[in-house]
Enzyme design. Sequence first.
Site, PDB file in Angstrom:
ATOM      1  N   ARG A  16      38.744  42.988  32.511  1.00 43.30           N
ATOM      2  CA  ARG A  16      38.283  44.252  31.930  1.00 43.30           C
ATOM      3  C   ARG A  16      37.142  44.848  32.753  1.00 43.30           C
ATOM      4  O   ARG A  16      37.308  45.845  33.436  1.00 43.30           O
ATOM      5  CB  ARG A  16      37.836  44.016  30.467  1.00 43.30           C
ATOM      6  CG  ARG A  16      37.793  45.294  29.630  1.00 43.30           C
ATOM      7  CD  ARG A  16      36.579  46.187  29.847  1.00 43.30           C
ATOM      8  NE  ARG A  16      35.308  45.495  29.569  1.00 43.30           N
ATOM      9  CZ  ARG A  16      34.122  46.025  29.841  1.00 43.30           C
ATOM     10  NH1 ARG A  16      34.013  47.219  30.399  1.00 43.30           N
ATOM     11  NH2 ARG A  16      33.013  45.332  29.599  1.00 43.30           N
ATOM     12  N   ASP A  17      35.984  44.220  32.757  1.00 47.08           N
ATOM     13  CA  ASP A  17      34.829  44.852  33.405  1.00 47.08           C
ATOM     14  C   ASP A  17      34.963  44.833  34.923  1.00 47.08           C
ATOM     15  O   ASP A  17      34.344  45.639  35.614  1.00 47.08           O
ATOM     16  CB  ASP A  17      33.529  44.162  32.978  1.00 47.08           C
ATOM     17  CG  ASP A  17      32.312  45.062  33.162  1.00 47.08           C
ATOM     18  OD1 ASP A  17      32.503  46.278  33.346  1.00 47.08           O
ATOM     19  OD2 ASP A  17      31.186  44.555  33.130  1.00 47.08           O
ATOM     20  N   HIS A 208      25.099  39.447  29.235  1.00 48.59           N
ATOM     21  CA  HIS A 208      26.037  40.047  30.195  1.00 48.59           C
ATOM     22  C   HIS A 208      25.205  40.713  31.292  1.00 48.59           C
ATOM     23  O   HIS A 208      24.599  41.756  31.056  1.00 48.59           O
ATOM     24  CB  HIS A 208      26.905  41.067  29.442  1.00 48.59           C
ATOM     25  CG  HIS A 208      27.847  41.876  30.282  1.00 48.59           C
ATOM     26  ND1 HIS A 208      29.210  41.669  30.263  1.00 48.59           N
ATOM     27  CD2 HIS A 208      27.647  42.889  31.152  1.00 48.59           C
ATOM     28  CE1 HIS A 208      29.804  42.525  31.082  1.00 48.59           C
ATOM     29  NE2 HIS A 208      28.868  43.284  31.636  1.00 48.59           N
ATOM     30  N   HIS A 210      24.670  42.093  35.354  1.00 47.62           N
ATOM     31  CA  HIS A 210      25.266  42.553  36.605  1.00 47.62           C
ATOM     32  C   HIS A 210      24.335  42.174  37.753  1.00 47.62           C
ATOM     33  O   HIS A 210      23.128  42.071  37.568  1.00 47.62           O
ATOM     34  CB  HIS A 210      25.490  44.071  36.561  1.00 47.62           C
ATOM     35  CG  HIS A 210      26.731  44.452  35.819  1.00 47.62           C
ATOM     36  ND1 HIS A 210      27.736  45.202  36.383  1.00 47.62           N
ATOM     37  CD2 HIS A 210      27.137  44.159  34.563  1.00 47.62           C
ATOM     38  CE1 HIS A 210      28.708  45.365  35.499  1.00 47.62           C
ATOM     39  NE2 HIS A 210      28.371  44.747  34.380  1.00 47.62           N
ATOM     40  N   CYS A 241      29.180  49.566  39.564  1.00 39.65           N
ATOM     41  CA  CYS A 241      28.411  50.547  38.812  1.00 39.65           C
ATOM     42  C   CYS A 241      28.610  51.880  39.514  1.00 39.65           C
ATOM     43  O   CYS A 241      28.403  51.978  40.725  1.00 39.65           O
ATOM     44  CB  CYS A 241      26.941  50.121  38.830  1.00 39.65           C
ATOM     45  SG  CYS A 241      25.815  51.397  38.309  1.00 39.65           S
ATOM     46  N   ASN A 250      29.583  42.427  38.370  1.00 36.13           N
ATOM     47  CA  ASN A 250      29.164  41.412  37.417  1.00 36.13           C
ATOM     48  C   ASN A 250      28.662  40.160  38.135  1.00 36.13           C
ATOM     49  O   ASN A 250      28.993  39.926  39.306  1.00 36.13           O
ATOM     50  CB  ASN A 250      30.363  41.008  36.554  1.00 36.13           C
ATOM     51  CG  ASN A 250      30.777  42.102  35.594  1.00 36.13           C
ATOM     52  OD1 ASN A 250      30.328  42.140  34.467  1.00 36.13           O
ATOM     53  ND2 ASN A 250      31.630  43.002  36.051  1.00 36.13           N
TER      54      ASN A 250
END
Lengths: 313, 313
Positions: A16-17, A208, A210, A241, A250
């Site tokens: 997902r991310d 979470h 990054h 980002c 991440n």
Amino acid sequence: MMATRPDILIQEVAPRDGLQIEAKWVETDDKIRLINSLSAIGFGRIEVSSFVSAAAVPSLRDAADVFAGIERRPGTIYTALVPNRKGAELALAARADELNFVMSASETHNRANMNMTHAQSLASLAEIVRPAHAGGALVNATVATAFGCPFEGGQPFKKVLDIVKRYLDLGADGITLADTTGMANPNQVSQLVAEALMLVTADRLTLHFHNTRGLGLVNVLAAHDTGARRFDAALGGLGGCPFAPGATGNVCTEDLVNLCHEIGLRTGLDLQRLIDLSFRLPGLVGHEVPGQVAKAGRPLDLHPIPERLRRSG
Amino acid sequence: MMATRPDILIQEVAPRDGLQIEAKWVETDDKIRLINSLSAIGFGRIEVSSFVSAAAVPSLRDAADVFAGIERRPGTIYTALVPNRKGAELALAARADELNFVMSASETHNRANMNMTHAQSLASLAEIVRPAHAGGALVNATVATAFGCPFEGGQPFKKVLDIVKRYLDLGADGITLADTTGMANPNQVSQLVAEALMLVTADRLTLHFHNTRGLGLVNVLAAHDTGARRFDAALGGLGGCPFAPGATGNVCTEDLVNLCHEIGLRTGLDLQRLIDLSFRLPGLVGHEVPGQVAKAGRPLDLHPIPERLRRSG
């Protein structure tokens, strides 16, 4: 044989991310294969996809097909990101085990990212929890930009913690504090995590981070030292980002697993299998990925002594 | 106006440990310009070049010309790496302020890297100290592979500490513990630094970490928390390891400075000037560099609020 309980829970978010920001379309079958491979390695939680506007996140527009295609490993929670009731309905229909609701601490970021005010987002969460629980699904609620917003800057701890309280009041089973654009620093992390752990137990709190400014692992360690035990990470360090072209995404799963193993924390994950899987990512996304351990190998994967030294004894 | 004393000393090694491994020849004038720019930013110590075999390290074969060409900023120590007496003589002739002698804790690595046994290396150090001090130069002595060797694996603390003792007995002014190929982990760092600080005060001890497995800043922080105050770093994260193609190199100066400033440690260095200088590195070396902050910007370099949100109030 009883599995040993891990000391730290690493939750995989690459599907997902990680894939969310990729320009190259990743075929549905390739996503399913990636998720099945991650399942086989034994993650307790995998964020599979998101049910958001296909116009906003075209790379994940096949969320329903991905959920329909994956094998469900007993013991793994398959999560879907949802911003609102509509997304939650689609995720429940796709048999997501968990809905990950996201709202930004920064109202500016929430409006930019989700096109909703805080009041609108919280009203959505209120609508989501009952049907989710009725369907046997968990609800995790994420505070995005909890450590800083690229528009507003720093976010007061009180604001972030008030959102955590609202999430819990509304029935969230788990809470994630997310450093959406890599603005966190370890002092801030220690302080905010300590405060958050007054509101929610460590088994319900995810961090979470990054690696946008190279501090991903530093912040994980600061959070862990403060008592946090659940962390999101993405294989290969996928993700990114929109405000930092070329910056890493991440926290990298295999780099984090290596760090944990080096300092004696059990993850329940096999580092070499992660490295092997990470090698397949550049083929999927069409570019190199930022993870380091896959390039360097495990620290004790030793190299042969040069021939000339062996000859000379 | 009195300068404020920094809380942490960051020593720049890009001109030596960064450029050493680069395949593309960097012109002598470009090296000189880089070093002068670093001087102007105010580093207390810059490793300028190394006096080693030109066959072994062709990229630094212009060490004498670089030393002859740079401006000497009062307050900056200009260091030359030397493996032996020959190198030391050349470095002193070039008016290096400090000789950085290097021997690996691993005898296998020392033979592979320096073509010398420990006994031969230590004999060289013994020969170097007196002429260096007579010429007004300092001698720093580095234990390479102090946290692990790519051939031998882990190095016992006792072996590393015994070398530190020998270095001090032989008259070294400063000691560096170097994680040459990025094998260190923060628990090991804390333990070894604590032991080393029993032998040498923090103002004489440098930690030199590589980010090969993504743990560079984690290890700096672990060392700092244990009492270390001097750290090597390379602008842009230049450098690398012949055993890890594609892996990052030294701890990145601007990423480290950002971390320090974010947690309230004064470095005496201007982050934006470092970022600006780092932007020039890809042009020098012919490829992207691994530093993150130069890509992402400082955490509080905020972005404009999207136009559609400003329009809607």
